[in-house]
Design a protein around this motif. Structure first.
Motif, PDB file in Angstrom:
ATOM      1  N   LEU A   1       0.861  -1.186   0.000  1.00  0.00           N
ATOM      2  CA  LEU A   1       0.000   0.000   0.000  1.00  0.00           C
ATOM      3  C   LEU A   1       0.901   1.240   0.000  1.00  0.00           C
ATOM      4  O   LEU A   1       0.953   2.012   0.958  1.00  0.00           O
ATOM      5  CB  LEU A   1      -0.920  -0.019   1.220  1.00  0.00           C
ATOM      6  CG  LEU A   1      -1.817  -1.265   1.360  1.00  0.00           C
ATOM      7  CD1 LEU A   1      -2.736  -1.110   2.558  1.00  0.00           C
ATOM      8  CD2 LEU A   1      -2.621  -1.522   0.082  1.00  0.00           C
ATOM      9  N   THR A   2       1.612   1.419  -1.127  1.00  0.00           N
ATOM     10  CA  THR A   2       2.700   2.399  -1.197  1.00  0.00           C
ATOM     11  C   THR A   2       2.326   3.677  -1.938  1.00  0.00           C
ATOM     12  O   THR A   2       3.200   4.391  -2.437  1.00  0.00           O
ATOM     13  CB  THR A   2       3.943   1.766  -1.847  1.00  0.00           C
ATOM     14  OG1 THR A   2       3.579   1.240  -3.129  1.00  0.00           O
ATOM     15  CG2 THR A   2       4.496   0.646  -0.977  1.00  0.00           C
TER      16      THR A   2
ATOM     17  N   ILE B   1       2.389  -4.695   5.969  1.00  0.00           N
ATOM     18  CA  ILE B   1       1.934  -3.648   5.054  1.00  0.00           C
ATOM     19  C   ILE B   1       3.140  -2.782   4.723  1.00  0.00           C
ATOM     20  O   ILE B   1       3.873  -2.347   5.617  1.00  0.00           O
ATOM     21  CB  ILE B   1       0.837  -2.772   5.682  1.00  0.00           C
ATOM     22  CG1 ILE B   1      -0.358  -3.617   6.135  1.00  0.00           C
ATOM     23  CG2 ILE B   1       0.404  -1.699   4.697  1.00  0.00           C
ATOM     24  CD1 ILE B   1      -1.125  -4.283   5.028  1.00  0.00           C
ATOM     25  N   ILE B   2       3.365  -2.540   3.435  1.00  0.00           N
ATOM     26  CA  ILE B   2       4.456  -1.673   2.996  1.00  0.00           C
ATOM     27  C   ILE B   2       3.864  -0.301   2.702  1.00  0.00           C
ATOM     28  O   ILE B   2       2.891  -0.189   1.950  1.00  0.00           O
ATOM     29  CB  ILE B   2       5.147  -2.232   1.737  1.00  0.00           C
ATOM     30  CG1 ILE B   2       5.455  -3.723   1.897  1.00  0.00           C
ATOM     31  CG2 ILE B   2       6.426  -1.458   1.438  1.00  0.00           C
ATOM     32  CD1 ILE B   2       5.901  -4.395   0.615  1.00  0.00           C
ATOM     33  N   CYS B   3       4.422   0.746   3.293  1.00  0.00           N
ATOM     34  CA  CYS B   3       3.860   2.098   3.171  1.00  0.00           C
ATOM     35  C   CYS B   3       4.902   3.094   2.698  1.00  0.00           C
ATOM     36  O   CYS B   3       6.091   2.983   3.024  1.00  0.00           O
ATOM     37  CB  CYS B   3       3.312   2.580   4.509  1.00  0.00           C
ATOM     38  SG  CYS B   3       1.807   1.756   5.057  1.00  0.00           S
ATOM     39  N   THR B   4       4.422   4.100   1.990  1.00  0.00           N
ATOM     40  CA  THR B   4       5.208   5.283   1.659  1.00  0.00           C
ATOM     41  C   THR B   4       4.717   6.483   2.453  1.00  0.00           C
ATOM     42  O   THR B   4       5.501   7.318   2.905  1.00  0.00           O
ATOM     43  CB  THR B   4       5.118   5.591   0.148  1.00  0.00           C
ATOM     44  OG1 THR B   4       5.595   4.466  -0.586  1.00  0.00           O
ATOM     45  CG2 THR B   4       5.932   6.822  -0.222  1.00  0.00           C
TER      46      THR B   4
ATOM     47  N   ASP C   1       3.216  -5.992  10.700  1.00  0.00           N
ATOM     48  CA  ASP C   1       4.529  -5.358  10.615  1.00  0.00           C
ATOM     49  C   ASP C   1       4.400  -4.263   9.555  1.00  0.00           C
ATOM     50  O   ASP C   1       3.947  -4.543   8.441  1.00  0.00           O
ATOM     51  CB  ASP C   1       5.589  -6.394  10.209  1.00  0.00           C
ATOM     52  CG  ASP C   1       6.976  -5.796  10.134  1.00  0.00           C
ATOM     53  OD1 ASP C   1       7.756  -6.028  11.065  1.00  0.00           O
ATOM     54  OD2 ASP C   1       7.282  -5.116   9.124  1.00  0.00           O
ATOM     55  N   ILE C   2       4.747  -3.045   9.886  1.00  0.00           N
ATOM     56  CA  ILE C   2       4.642  -1.929   8.937  1.00  0.00           C
ATOM     57  C   ILE C   2       6.033  -1.577   8.442  1.00  0.00           C
ATOM     58  O   ILE C   2       6.922  -1.239   9.232  1.00  0.00           O
ATOM     59  CB  ILE C   2       3.989  -0.688   9.585  1.00  0.00           C
ATOM     60  CG1 ILE C   2       2.686  -1.068  10.298  1.00  0.00           C
ATOM     61  CG2 ILE C   2       3.728   0.374   8.519  1.00  0.00           C
ATOM     62  CD1 ILE C   2       1.613  -1.613   9.393  1.00  0.00           C
TER      63      ILE C   2
END
Length: 260
Positions: A92-93, A119-122, A138-139
């Motif tokens: 979810l970048t 979740i992978i975030c920008t 884990d973020i």
């Protein structure tokens, strides 16, 4: 002869940590199961070293990095990952996130909420909202954040559980040697065009396009000179020797200069 338990424990402590990999499933055919995909494309990586896989699940306006064209991991795939003790990582970048969009994506986030998943975030706001409401995830701070300085990395680790560093930093032994909390940092095991890209303008344009509201794809290839090297593999033994054991592994896009 059986060693005393104290010596067994000491021997175990002397063993270096096992390198683990999160693996891209981009481009996986619909009909192919995720476990068969891993065997076919990443069979040289022992399953015990596969921490997780990353790819799109249901449609979401929060995806970034790559265009959302279709789902890459089915419910059946997610079940296979669970049955094999592997984590699911959802990218979810997107750069641009509103609280209303977070509200709209609650059902998706609730569906996959589990301590083995990530979740992978920008966007920092999105990372904060998810941590507050879905604490088992884990973020991870996406490579798209382009954290290139030690102070930036330390600041990000105050919010994120783990951080992915830009591929070019794999060459910076001085920085890597002196970074703290290396167990919370992920490096790329291989790289495509992003390795030598001088201006990663594609990411923001894809973020806008994934909203479904139009826009134009932009790439710096025609704007700035760069050395195109195709897909390259990094020296994992050297990076492990510097204290890093979490890696991100891409698949080469056939006939092109990049990975996915």
């Amino acid at each position: 002869m059986t060693l005393p338990i104290s010596q067994v424990n000491l021997a175990a402590q002397c063993q270096p940590p096992l390198n683990t990999y999160t693996i891209s499933v981009r481009g996986k055919p619909d009909h192919q199961s995720v476990m068969k995909f891993l065997r076919q494309n990443f069979g040289s990586v022992p399953l015990k070293q596969v921490e997780s896989v990353f790819g799109f699940v249901e449609r979401s306006t929060l995806y970034g990095g790559r265009f959302y064209l279709m789902r890459q991991l089915s419910d059946r795939d997610v079940g296979q990952l669970r049955d094999n003790g592997l984590g699911l990582r959802i990218p979810l970048t997107n750069h641009f996130v509103t609280k209303a969009e977070f509200d709209d994506n609650r059902a998706l986030l609730a569906k996959y909420h589990h301590s083995r998943n990530s979740i992978i975030c920008t966007n920092d706001d999105l990372a904060y909202w998810i941590k507050q409401e879905f604490p088992d995830y884990d973020i991870e701070a996406s490579v798209i954040k382009n954290l290139t300085k030690a102070v930036q990395i330390e600041e990000a680790l105050a919010l994120y559980d783990t951080v992915v560093l830009p591929m070019v930093l794999n060459d910076d032994d001085e920085l890597l040697t002196h970074l703290k909390q290396k167990d919370r940092i992920r490096l790329f095991a291989n790289a495509g065009c992003a390795y030598t890209c001088p201006a990663k303008i594609c990411y923001k344009s894809i973020s806008k396009l994934n909203k479904g509201e139009g826009g134009e794809f932009k790439c710096s290839q025609d704007l700035k000179v760069r050395e195109m090297q195709g897909m390259i593999d990094f020296d994992i033994a050297r990076l492990s020797g510097l204290g890093f054991h979490k890696f991100k592994l891409l698949r080469a896009r056939a006939g092109q200069q990049t990975g996915y």
